[in-house]
Design an enzyme around this catalytic site. Structure first.
Site, mmCIF file in Angstrom:
data_model
loop_
_atom_site.group_PDB
_atom_site.id
_atom_site.type_symbol
_atom_site.label_atom_id
_atom_site.label_comp_id
_atom_site.label_asym_id
_atom_site.label_seq_id
_atom_site.Cartn_x
_atom_site.Cartn_y
_atom_site.Cartn_z
ATOM 1 N N TYR A 207 -65.671 26.418 1.445
ATOM 2 C CA TYR A 207 -66.147 27.458 2.358
ATOM 3 C C TYR A 207 -67.443 28.066 1.818
ATOM 4 C CZ TYR A 207 -65.956 31.708 5.269
ATOM 5 O OH TYR A 207 -66.242 32.723 6.154
ATOM 6 N N CYS A 208 -68.496 28.087 2.643
ATOM 7 C CA CYS A 208 -69.768 28.720 2.307
ATOM 8 C C CYS A 208 -70.315 28.113 1.012
ATOM 9 C CB CYS A 208 -69.567 30.237 2.221
ATOM 10 S SG CYS A 208 -71.082 31.191 1.984
ATOM 11 N N LEU A 209 -70.611 28.915 -0.005
ATOM 12 C CA LEU A 209 -71.122 28.374 -1.263
ATOM 13 C C LEU A 209 -70.102 27.460 -1.926
ATOM 14 C CD1 LEU A 209 -72.934 31.398 -2.964
ATOM 15 C CD2 LEU A 209 -73.864 29.660 -1.448
ATOM 16 N N GLY B 173 -68.369 25.367 -0.350
ATOM 17 C CA GLY B 173 -68.598 24.069 0.273
ATOM 18 C C GLY B 173 -69.781 23.348 -0.333
ATOM 19 N N LEU C 66 -66.730 24.345 5.592
ATOM 20 C CA LEU C 66 -66.665 25.475 6.504
ATOM 21 C C LEU C 66 -67.922 26.331 6.336
ATOM 22 C CD1 LEU C 66 -62.960 26.524 5.784
ATOM 23 C CD2 LEU C 66 -63.797 24.861 7.472
#
Length: 562
Positions: free
Chosen positions: A298-300, A302, A326
């Site tokens: 998720y975000c960083l 990811g 994500l």
């Protein structure tokens, strides 16, 4: 050392924005504007036309109730929705502001010779200044605030002054905002049953208890961003992604990042990679005996998981069955308005700001994110809390957002330089273990999610996953923002998403074309994702693996560090 200390002191006043970087952009625009008599004449003519339109508008208003607006607010602009803005003198204030806003938008764009990067910064800065001067921000020019003041006899202003005093006191004493008692970690949020089964200096690994008689044979490992607490994916029971996955028969592991302090200043991207997803992956396999694992970033988180996947592929490590990203990016050339001020001057300024404490504080990071949506996150708050006297209505996501984290000096510096400035990973120049990795190394199936209103990881940037890797990529574009679009549980009202492959007949589909042709679905993208995860499992359901030795109950201890 003196220069560093001096710039660190300046950063406390500028909220981390480099004055030198801003002046570079402004000087470029101003010099080209000074040598553009045609543009100046065009702006002069536009100013005259705006004044004439405004005068005619006031005349029509004086003669009839409906003056016919010169300029309509943007449909997404919520500042002027109150009925009072339709009546004098407030409609005049509104129209004068909107015409001024229109003129400055024209003045800061289309100047010959100004680079796109400089133009975007100057235009963005002009919008911030104008937003601060909007008539909606002042008692005397906002009909809604005046109405509340009349109805309460001024009690709203007294309550607002009290709210302001409390916020100012916290700011001066550098105190964190108290966490909500209604949404307390481990009591009402982050309550999905589980155990901490592994711990190193940077992470605690949580394994969630199974709730089905059998589970999918390959487990799921979730890597959240270290810029925030993990439980955005385990909020309240009704919107917990973790809980939903366990109910669908998955064995779920979650990384909970340590909130770093001054002692962690020298931890860099390499340490976050080794002690984060790689250490967690080893433990997940040891605990379950599964040959392959489905990774979710998720975000960083990811971005970090993508780097890990590329390094694994480079080294012949085939333990990943699939990867879900994500609101995550591999390429940072179009990383939204966050990139406006990220240049050498700004990065060195941030490094000086982090020098004193050894980390970037959450309050300093929050300022940059608030600027991206200043109408909603700064000026709307000013109006409601300080002028209307309201106390914000908390929900689980707002409580999570206030539970902030820090970023170590070295890691944040490497992240900004190597990913934002140099775009090293997308260019195949990011080093892991002393050797470069590239997204082209990744070949596992990918499910990527973008959100329509994402100011942090714009969906078209997340969409680039398809062209950067050699993977089979399924892309979901959901409504909502960076957080709300991801936390989109089944049953959530007004949710929809588009879904489809990024590559068709060996042809990469451009983002705009994909959005026009991808099938649109009502409801939550979670259902489509779970079907995709199950379709990429190898083998048949098995009894849940034994929990094994545990350290403590979820949510663990790292998530409680402030």
């Amino acid at each position: 050392m003196l220069d560093t200390a001096f710039r660190a002191a300046i950063s406390q006043v500028t909220s981390g924005l480099s004055p030198a970087a801003l002046m570079q952009h402004y000087a470029e625009w101003a010099l080209h504007m000074a040598t553009s008599p045609g543009k100046q004449a065009q702006l002069g003519h536009m100013a005259f036309e705006n004044w004439a339109d405004f005068t005619r508008y006031l005349t029509r208003c004086a003669l009839s109730r409906d003056g016919g607006a010169c300029e309509e607010p943007d449909a997404r602009d919520r500042r002027f929705r109150h009925e009072g803005w339709k009546h004098q003198p407030f409609n005049a204030y509104q129209q004068a502001f909107l015409l001024t806003q229109k003129w400055w938008d024209e003045a800061t764009t289309g100047v010959r010779g100004v680079s796109r990067a400089d133009e975007r910064v100057v235009n963005f800065t002009a919008r911030q200044i104008l937003d601060a001067m909007a008539p909606s921000n002042f008692v005397a020019t906002n009909p809604e605030i005046l109405q509340r003041t009349w109805e309460t006899g001024g009690a709203n202003l007294i309550a607002g002054a009290r709210n302001f005093q409390e916020d100012l006191q916290r700011a001066l004493l550098q105190e964190k905002e108290p966490l909500s008692e209604e949404y307390r970690v481990g009591a009402s949020v982050a309550v999905t049953p589980g155990k901490v089964v592994f711990r190193n200096h940077l992470i605690e690994l949580i394994r969630y208890e199974p709730v089905t008689g059998t589970v999918q044979p390959e487990p799921v490992l979730i890597v959240p961003a270290w810029i925030m607490k993990y439980y955005i994916l385990d909020l309240s029971p009704e919107n917990s992604m973790v809980k939903y996955l366990t109910e669908q028969g998955f064995t779920v592991f979650m990384i909970s990042w340590r909130n770093p302090g001054a002692e962690d200043a020298d931890y860099g991207m390499e340490e976050y990679l080794e002690q984060g997803p790689m250490a967690a992956l080893d433990e997940v396999q040891r605990r379950t005996g599964a040959a392959r694992v489905h990774a979710v970033g998720y975000c960083l988180g990811g971005t970090l998981m993508s780097i890990a996947a590329a390094a694994m592929a480079r080294d012949g490590d085939d333990r990943l069955a699939s990867m879900t990203l994500l609101a995550a990016q591999m390429d940072f050339t179009e990383a939204g308005e966050l990139t406006l001020f990220i240049n050498e001057s700004e990065v060195s300024f941030l490094e000086d700001m982090m020098w004193k404490n050894g980390y970037l504080d959450a309050a300093q990071m929050a300022g940059a994110f608030q600027l991206l949506r200043s109408n909603d996150l700064i000026w709307s708050r000013l109006q409601h809390e300080y002028l209307m006297g309201d106390q914000p209505q908390q929900n689980d996501m707002m409580a999570w957002n206030a539970d902030t984290t820090r970023m170590p000096y070295r890691m944040h510096s490497e992240y900004l330089r190597q990913l934002f400035l140099e775009n090293a990973f997308a260019a195949g120049k990011f080093l892991v273990g002393g050797h470069p990795v590239t997204p082209r190394d990744i070949q596992v199936p990918i499910f990527a999610v973008g959100t329509e209103a994402d100011h942090v990881a714009p969906w078209k940037s997340a969409y680039k996953t398809g062209s950067l890797t050699r993977s089979e990529v399924t892309f979901a574009l959901t409504n909502g923002g960076h957080n709300a679009g991801v936390v989109s549980e089944p049953g959530h009202h007004h949710r929809h998403f588009r879904l489809g492959r990024i590559v068709s007949n060996n042809h990469h589909i451009p983002a705009g074309e994909w959005a026009e042709t991808a099938a649109e679905h009502e409801g939550s993208w979670w259902l489509a994702w779970v079907d995709w995860l199950k379709a990429h499992q190898t083998g048949t359901p098995i009894p849940p693996p034994a929990m094994g030795k545990v350290i403590c109950d979820a949510p663990g201890t790292y998530v409680l560090m402030r």
